[in-house]
Design a protein around this motif. Structure first.
Motif, PDB file in Angstrom:
ATOM      1  N   ILE B  43       0.857  -1.180   0.000  1.00 20.17           N
ATOM      2  CA  ILE B  43       0.000   0.000   0.000  1.00 20.17           C
ATOM      3  C   ILE B  43       0.895   1.232   0.000  1.00 20.17           C
ATOM      4  N   VAL B  44       0.758   2.028  -1.059  1.00 21.28           N
ATOM      5  CA  VAL B  44       1.604   3.205  -1.226  1.00 21.28           C
ATOM      6  C   VAL B  44       0.702   4.436  -1.193  1.00 21.28           C
ATOM      7  N   THR B  45       1.087   5.415  -0.404  1.00 19.43           N
ATOM      8  CA  THR B  45       0.339   6.669  -0.383  1.00 19.43           C
ATOM      9  C   THR B  45       1.197   7.761  -1.001  1.00 19.43           C
ATOM     10  N   LEU B  46       0.591   8.469  -1.952  1.00 15.11           N
ATOM     11  CA  LEU B  46       1.281   9.574  -2.611  1.00 15.11           C
ATOM     12  C   LEU B  46       0.666  10.865  -2.109  1.00 15.11           C
ATOM     13  N   ILE B  47       1.462  11.671  -1.407  1.00 12.57           N
ATOM     14  CA  ILE B  47       0.932  12.942  -0.929  1.00 12.57           C
ATOM     15  C   ILE B  47       1.743  14.093  -1.512  1.00 12.57           C
ATOM     16  N   GLY B  48       1.142  15.246  -1.502  1.00 11.90           N
ATOM     17  CA  GLY B  48       1.820  16.426  -2.013  1.00 11.90           C
ATOM     18  C   GLY B  48       0.809  17.536  -2.157  1.00 11.90           C
ATOM     19  N   PRO B  49       1.269  18.781  -2.138  1.00  6.76           N
ATOM     20  CA  PRO B  49       0.329  19.903  -2.272  1.00  6.76           C
ATOM     21  C   PRO B  49      -0.281  19.937  -3.674  1.00  6.76           C
ATOM     22  N   LEU B 225       8.675  18.378   6.724  1.00  4.68           N
ATOM     23  CA  LEU B 225       8.351  19.481   7.625  1.00  4.68           C
ATOM     24  C   LEU B 225       8.395  20.810   6.896  1.00  4.68           C
ATOM     25  N   GLU B 226       9.386  20.938   6.004  1.00  6.51           N
ATOM     26  CA  GLU B 226       9.494  22.178   5.241  1.00  6.51           C
ATOM     27  C   GLU B 226       8.299  22.357   4.311  1.00  6.51           C
ATOM     28  N   LEU B 227       7.844  21.237   3.726  1.00  7.43           N
ATOM     29  CA  LEU B 227       6.771  21.319   2.742  1.00  7.43           C
ATOM     30  C   LEU B 227       5.416  21.541   3.396  1.00  7.43           C
ATOM     31  N   PHE B 228       5.177  20.842   4.467  1.00  3.65           N
ATOM     32  CA  PHE B 228       3.832  20.875   5.031  1.00  3.65           C
ATOM     33  C   PHE B 228       3.753  21.536   6.404  1.00  3.65           C
ATOM     34  N   GLY B 229       4.876  21.742   7.034  1.00 11.99           N
ATOM     35  CA  GLY B 229       4.860  22.360   8.356  1.00 11.99           C
ATOM     36  C   GLY B 229       4.747  21.332   9.461  1.00 11.99           C
TER      37      GLY B 229
END
Lengths: 268, 267
Positions: B43-49, B225-229
């Protein structure tokens, strides 16, 4: 003899209705009504050019119709001009070109009115054979590609993700519409071809709960419209093509009002 | 340069693998040297803004868009079950739930009944899809993806339109489906609050791959952390799964079961 021309008219009309009904459902579902108009106007240009060049109206119609379909598919890849504007431009350009081309042909006997509105009472057995040949190809293509066509109509990205060749299937649909226009043109004419595609399908929608029922319903509604329109045409001496379309509209209004108050989508 | 699928399978039995894959469209770099793979049963989760290139990565992974450079490999004979992010079903198309969930599938009656029961849609089987709520329609699309009997489930934003407990429930059903069928799952999400607890690997994308790894590791990663806080990191994948109640199909509350999810640690 008099019976024969009526028999041929009924057979040709029913042949058109059987293929145009199910195909027209896709035009309704995929919002392609303008698309059908554009292809039929391109058909008029094709007839005129075919007669001018001397290759014949059928080949001219087929070539220009397919060309217009391909141009539309290509142009729809750009986004700056909206699709319906493009269709409007191409549709009227084709109509204008067709009428101009026809004006050059004063020495050839061209029945412009016949091309625009059709003359179902004048079809010969060769026309009937053409209708059934083309109609059989359309129905076979629809049956064979039914699952693909329905899936991409529900969701194109989903269809693509699951391995359905979306671009190819859409092009096939364009080919089928071009062929249906070519088949129906002699019967109801350039200006009323789209009516035979979309009105029976729209009439079937309020009383259908599945795509398949709607496809059969559209074919049936088309046949009824042909029978009713020809009957009215014979009794009251109406122009036959417009009478068939008017009969289809009557069916549509009946279907719409028959289901008023009852929402077919009501749960249970 | 590999715009067509490489025929040599990568090591490790992956279903899909991208190596240093880049995609440029209209002069804009959309994916930049991305390494990405989905293993069998993973199970792979792809996250990103938004605008991070998630959709493009999914299209490339499914073989729908070519890569401009890098390598793309896809296992032959892959059956994909796809749940789209946006679905506006046109009311012109008459469709019952039964017809929708069996679309592009060859499911038996028993499987249909079982799957719809799993997603609490059994009462709606013969309903018109145009009467469904957003959540019901979403579950119907998921049911359809399950009924494809896929090797690879691709779920684009499966937790949209759902509250947190609804999202957790859906994720539990997906995790269960993976366990029973052994299919791989690719979840695309921009919702950082609920990343599926059963996720084996998280890819955090922002044109390039910021970081990847087990959910806990990613949530502590500096790039993440830099990307999402830091606030997002606190909630990622460690969402507690203690419900004190569940909702019955009619909306009433019934007592639930308590359960712990032990997180998988990789590497």
């Amino acid at each position: 003899m008099t019976d024969n021309f009526i028999l041929r008219a009924v057979l040709a009309g029913i042949g058109v209705a059987l293929a145009a009904g199910p195909l027209g459902c896709f035009i309704v579902w995929r919002r392609m009504a303008y698309f059908g108009d554009t292809l039929s106007h391109a058909g008029l240009t094709g007839i005129a050019l075919g007669l001018l060049i001397g290759v014949g109206s059928t080949i001219g119609m087929a070539v220009v119709g397919l060309g217009a379909g391909a141009i539309l598919l290509l142009l729809q890849r750009q986004r700056r001009i909206p699709a319906d504007t493009l269709l409007g431009i191409l549709s009227h350009a084709a109509l204008a070109c067709g009428l101009i081309a026809m004006s050059f042909m004063d020495k050839v006997r061209v029945d412009l009115f016949g091309y625009l509105f059709g003359d179902i009472l004048a079809v010969d057995w060769q026309d009937v054979a053409w209708v059934y040949g083309g109609g059989a190809v359309i129905i076979a293509a629809l049956v064979f590609n039914w699952r693909r066509l329905i899936t991409l109509t529900v969701h194109e990205d989903m269809a693509a993700a699951e391995g359905i060749p979306v671009a190819r299937t859409k092009f096939l649909l364009t080919l089928m519409i071009a062929l249906s226009v070519a088949v129906a043109m002699k019967i109801v004419g350039v200006l009323l071809v789209t009516a035979m595609l979309i009105i029976p399908a729209a009439a079937a929608r309020p009383v259908s709960r599945s795509p398949e029922v709607m496809a059969f319903g559209a074919a049936a509604a088309g046949c009824l419209a042909v029978a009713g329109g020809l009957q009215a045409s014979l009794i009251w001496d109406l122009p036959s093509g417009p009478a068939i379309v008017a009969a289809a509209v009557v069916l549509f209004v009946l279907a719409l009002t028959a289901r008023r108050g009852f929402h077919p989508s009501a749960r249970n | 340069m590999a715009t067509v699928a490489d025929t040599r399978p990568p090591s490790g039995g992956a279903l899909i693998a991208l190596r240093q894959a880049s995609v440029t469209r209209g002069g804009r770099r959309i994916l930049d040297t991305v390494d990405f793979s989905i293993g069998r049963g993973e199970i792979v989760t792809l996250i990103g803004p938004n605008g991070a290139g998630k959709s493009t990565l999914v299209k490339v992974a499914l073989g729908l868009e070519p890569v401009d450079s890098g390598m793309f490999w896809r296992a032959p004979g892959l059956t994909v079950g796809y749940q789209p992010q946006k679905y506006s079903l046109d009311p012109a198309l008459p469709l019952t739930v039964r017809r929708l969930v069996t679309l592009n599938t060859a499911a038996s009656e028993a499987r249909i009944a079982e799957t719809l029961a799993l997603l609490r849609l059994e009462r709606l089987l013969e309903s018109d899809v145009h009467t469904l709520s957003g959540g019901e329609l979403q579950r119907a699309m998921l049911a359809r993806a399950f009924l494809r009997e896929p090797n690879l489930l691709v779920l684009d934003e499966p937790s949209q339109n759902l509250d947190v407990s609804g999202a957790i429930e859906i994720y539990q059903i997906i995790a269960e489906a993976r366990k029973t069928t052994g299919c791989s799952v690719l979840v695309v999400s921009h919702d950082l609050n609920v990343v599926m607890a059963a996720t084996d690997r998280v890819y955090c994308l922002n044109t390039h791959l910021c970081c990847s790894g087990a959910p806990e590791d990613v949530s502590r990663h500096r790039a993440f952390l830099e990307l999402f806080g830091a606030a997002a990191a606190k909630t990622l994948a460690i969402y507690p799964h203690h419900h004190d109640h569940e909702h019955a199909p009619d909306g009433s509350i019934k007592p639930g079961h308590h359960h712990d999810h032990s997180h998988h640690h990789h590497d």
